[in-house]
Design a protein around this motif. Structure first.
Motif, short mmCIF file in Angstrom:
data_model
loop_
_atom_site.label_atom_id
_atom_site.label_comp_id
_atom_site.label_asym_id
_atom_site.label_seq_id
_atom_site.Cartn_x
_atom_site.Cartn_y
_atom_site.Cartn_z
N LEU A 265 0.82 -1.20 0.00
CA LEU A 265 0.00 0.00 0.00
C LEU A 265 0.86 1.26 0.00
O LEU A 265 0.59 2.21 -0.74
CB LEU A 265 -0.93 0.01 1.22
N ASN A 266 1.90 1.27 0.82
CA ASN A 266 2.77 2.45 0.92
C ASN A 266 3.36 2.82 -0.43
O ASN A 266 3.55 4.00 -0.73
CB ASN A 266 3.90 2.20 1.92
N TYR A 267 3.65 1.80 -1.26
CA TYR A 267 4.23 2.07 -2.57
C TYR A 267 3.18 2.52 -3.58
O TYR A 267 3.38 3.49 -4.31
CB TYR A 267 4.96 0.84 -3.11
N ILE A 268 2.07 1.82 -3.64
CA ILE A 268 1.14 2.03 -4.78
C ILE A 268 0.09 3.11 -4.55
O ILE A 268 -0.55 3.54 -5.51
CB ILE A 268 0.43 0.71 -5.15
N GLN A 269 -0.11 3.56 -3.31
CA GLN A 269 -1.24 4.46 -3.05
C GLN A 269 -1.17 5.78 -3.82
O GLN A 269 -2.20 6.40 -4.08
CB GLN A 269 -1.36 4.73 -1.56
N SER A 270 0.05 6.20 -4.20
CA SER A 270 0.18 7.46 -4.94
C SER A 270 0.31 7.24 -6.44
O SER A 270 0.48 8.19 -7.21
CB SER A 270 1.40 8.23 -4.43
N GLU A 271 0.20 5.98 -6.87
CA GLU A 271 0.32 5.67 -8.29
C GLU A 271 -1.00 5.93 -9.03
O GLU A 271 -2.05 6.15 -8.41
CB GLU A 271 0.73 4.20 -8.47
N HIS A 272 -0.94 5.86 -10.35
CA HIS A 272 -2.14 6.01 -11.18
C HIS A 272 -3.10 4.85 -10.88
O HIS A 272 -2.66 3.72 -10.64
CB HIS A 272 -1.75 5.99 -12.66
N PRO A 273 -4.41 5.10 -10.87
CA PRO A 273 -5.38 4.04 -10.57
C PRO A 273 -5.20 2.78 -11.42
O PRO A 273 -5.42 1.67 -10.94
CB PRO A 273 -6.73 4.71 -10.84
N GLN A 274 -4.78 2.94 -12.69
CA GLN A 274 -4.61 1.76 -13.54
C GLN A 274 -3.44 0.91 -13.05
O GLN A 274 -3.50 -0.32 -13.08
CB GLN A 274 -4.35 2.19 -14.99
N THR A 275 -2.38 1.57 -12.55
CA THR A 275 -1.24 0.83 -11.99
C THR A 275 -1.66 0.10 -10.72
O THR A 275 -1.29 -1.06 -10.51
CB THR A 275 -0.08 1.80 -11.67
N ILE A 276 -2.44 0.78 -9.88
CA ILE A 276 -2.92 0.15 -8.65
C ILE A 276 -3.78 -1.06 -8.98
O ILE A 276 -3.65 -2.13 -8.38
CB ILE A 276 -3.73 1.16 -7.80
N ALA A 277 -4.68 -0.90 -9.97
CA ALA A 277 -5.55 -2.01 -10.38
C ALA A 277 -4.73 -3.19 -10.89
O ALA A 277 -5.03 -4.35 -10.58
CB ALA A 277 -6.52 -1.53 -11.47
N LEU A 278 -3.67 -2.91 -11.64
CA LEU A 278 -2.82 -3.98 -12.17
C LEU A 278 -2.17 -4.76 -11.03
O LEU A 278 -2.21 -6.00 -11.01
CB LEU A 278 -1.73 -3.37 -13.07
N VAL A 279 -1.60 -4.05 -10.06
CA VAL A 279 -0.93 -4.72 -8.94
C VAL A 279 -1.93 -5.53 -8.13
O VAL A 279 -1.69 -6.70 -7.81
CB VAL A 279 -0.21 -3.69 -8.05
N LEU A 280 -3.09 -4.94 -7.81
CA LEU A 280 -4.08 -5.64 -6.99
C LEU A 280 -4.60 -6.89 -7.68
O LEU A 280 -4.92 -7.89 -7.02
CB LEU A 280 -5.26 -4.71 -6.65
N SER A 281 -4.71 -6.85 -9.00
CA SER A 281 -5.24 -8.01 -9.72
C SER A 281 -4.32 -9.22 -9.64
O SER A 281 -4.75 -10.35 -9.87
CB SER A 281 -5.50 -7.65 -11.19
#
Length: 337
Positions: A122-138
């Motif tokens: 979370l600490n890494y991805i929370q400031s990323e673009h939503p599409q990047t966050i979606a990719l990681v979470l998937s």
């Protein structure tokens, strides 16, 4: 001097490998394959006219290298495997082996992230673009992804859930770039094939891991943005067989709520575990009556069973919405005090 590699498909290589191993060993391999895989592989083997010695050696060598690499991965991950392979075969051949391995054995990206604490990710991805966050979470485990999604700002949650649901395929270059930044110490190579990720089932699994309030927020927002998508997600959020996760009081409430005919149809093809827990929450007389009536029902159409189960699931979610039952899920808002 390295042998010139022949351009063969994965199925052709598998056919040549089995031919090389002989009928006894091949028969043992077949025991671990599905009927569809056996059919396709047998067809491929039957189409092989002649295999020269060089080609056999090449395929067997590749199989041996992949088996070694998989063993190294089990010992210390892809990074460790690549280091050992580089020492044994050189950097270029090590990359080739890892490429074949990730394709043949479906080594999933972000393996290190699945072993990490959700807060770290979370600490890494929370400031990323939503599409990047979606990719990681998937790519993360559903429970882990659900915890991260719950911790993100509410205004982002529905957007990210929608992106996961509508994600189809992602190029290996993008996956590699994101993964490299997320964990620079792990070096991964990917084939040119596009990697399937995301989809409705992926977001369903993620949402099943979030707390109820987060789920409501996301689904309410999706109802406005994309009603059809929201409806499809809700249909898959809780299936009839999930009734086993309800407590006894909730099951008894569901039994009172639904039509007896629907319940008989739904139980007709249900697992023994589901039948047992439902009958356990009926009176002895009611359970005996149900069992007798189900026995005399005879064959039923699968479509009728599915429709009955859908109606029961809709009743379960309606009872949850009005607070009469609780469905266990991630987060802490389901604690009864």
């Amino acid at each position: 001097m390295a042998r010139q590699q022949t351009k063969l498909t994965g199925r052709q290589k598998a056919a040549i490998l089995l031919i090389s191993l002989g009928p006894d060993v091949s028969a043992q391999v077949y025991k671990h394959l599905t009927e569809e895989e056996i059919e396709k592989l047998s067809l491929e083997i039957s189409s092989v006219k002649k295999v020269d010695t060089g080609m056999k050696e090449e395929v067997v060598d590749q199989f041996h290298q992949i088996a070694l690499a998989q063993d190294y991965i089990s010992q210390g991950g892809i990074g460790y495997a690549k280091t050992v392979l580089e020492k044994a075969f050189g950097e270029q051949e090590a990359n080739n082996i890892i490429n074949r391995l990730t394709s043949s054995l479906q080594v999933r990206p972000f393996d290190f992230a699945r072993k990490a604490d959700p807060q770290q990710v979370l600490n890494y991805i929370q400031s990323e673009h939503p599409q990047t966050i979606a990719l990681v979470l998937s790519y993360l485990d559903p429970e882990q992804a659900g915890q991260i999604l719950s911790a993100l700002p509410q205004e982002m949650q529905a957007d990210i859930a929608k992106r996961i649901a509508t994600m189809d395929s992602t190029s290996p270059e993008i996956i590699s770039q994101v993964e490299e930044v997320l964990e620079r110490n792990i070096s991964s190579s990917f084939t040119e094939d596009y990697t399937q990720t995301g989809g409705i089932q992926a977001v369903v699994e993620v949402l099943n891991g979030v707390d109820r309030s987060t789920e409501r927020t996301i689904l309410d927002a999706l109802e406005i943005q994309d009603p059809e998508l929201a409806d499809e997600i809700k249909k898959r959020m809780f299936v009839f067989e999930d009734i086993v996760i309800l407590d006894n009081r909730a099951i008894q409430r569901v039994i009172r709520e639904v039509e007896n005919e629907d319940l008989r149809l739904a139980l007709k093809v249900a697992s023994e575990e589901v039948k047992e827990i439902v009958f356990k929450n009926m009176s002895q007389r009611m359970a005996e009556t149900f069992k007798e009536e189900m026995e005399y029902m005879g064959p039923v159409r699968l479509r009728d069973v599915e429709e009955a189960q859908t109606r029961i699931v809709a009743s379960i979610r309606r009872l949850e919405d009005i607070g009469e039952i609780v469905i266990a899920r991630g987060g802490g808002d389901d604690i009864i005090v």
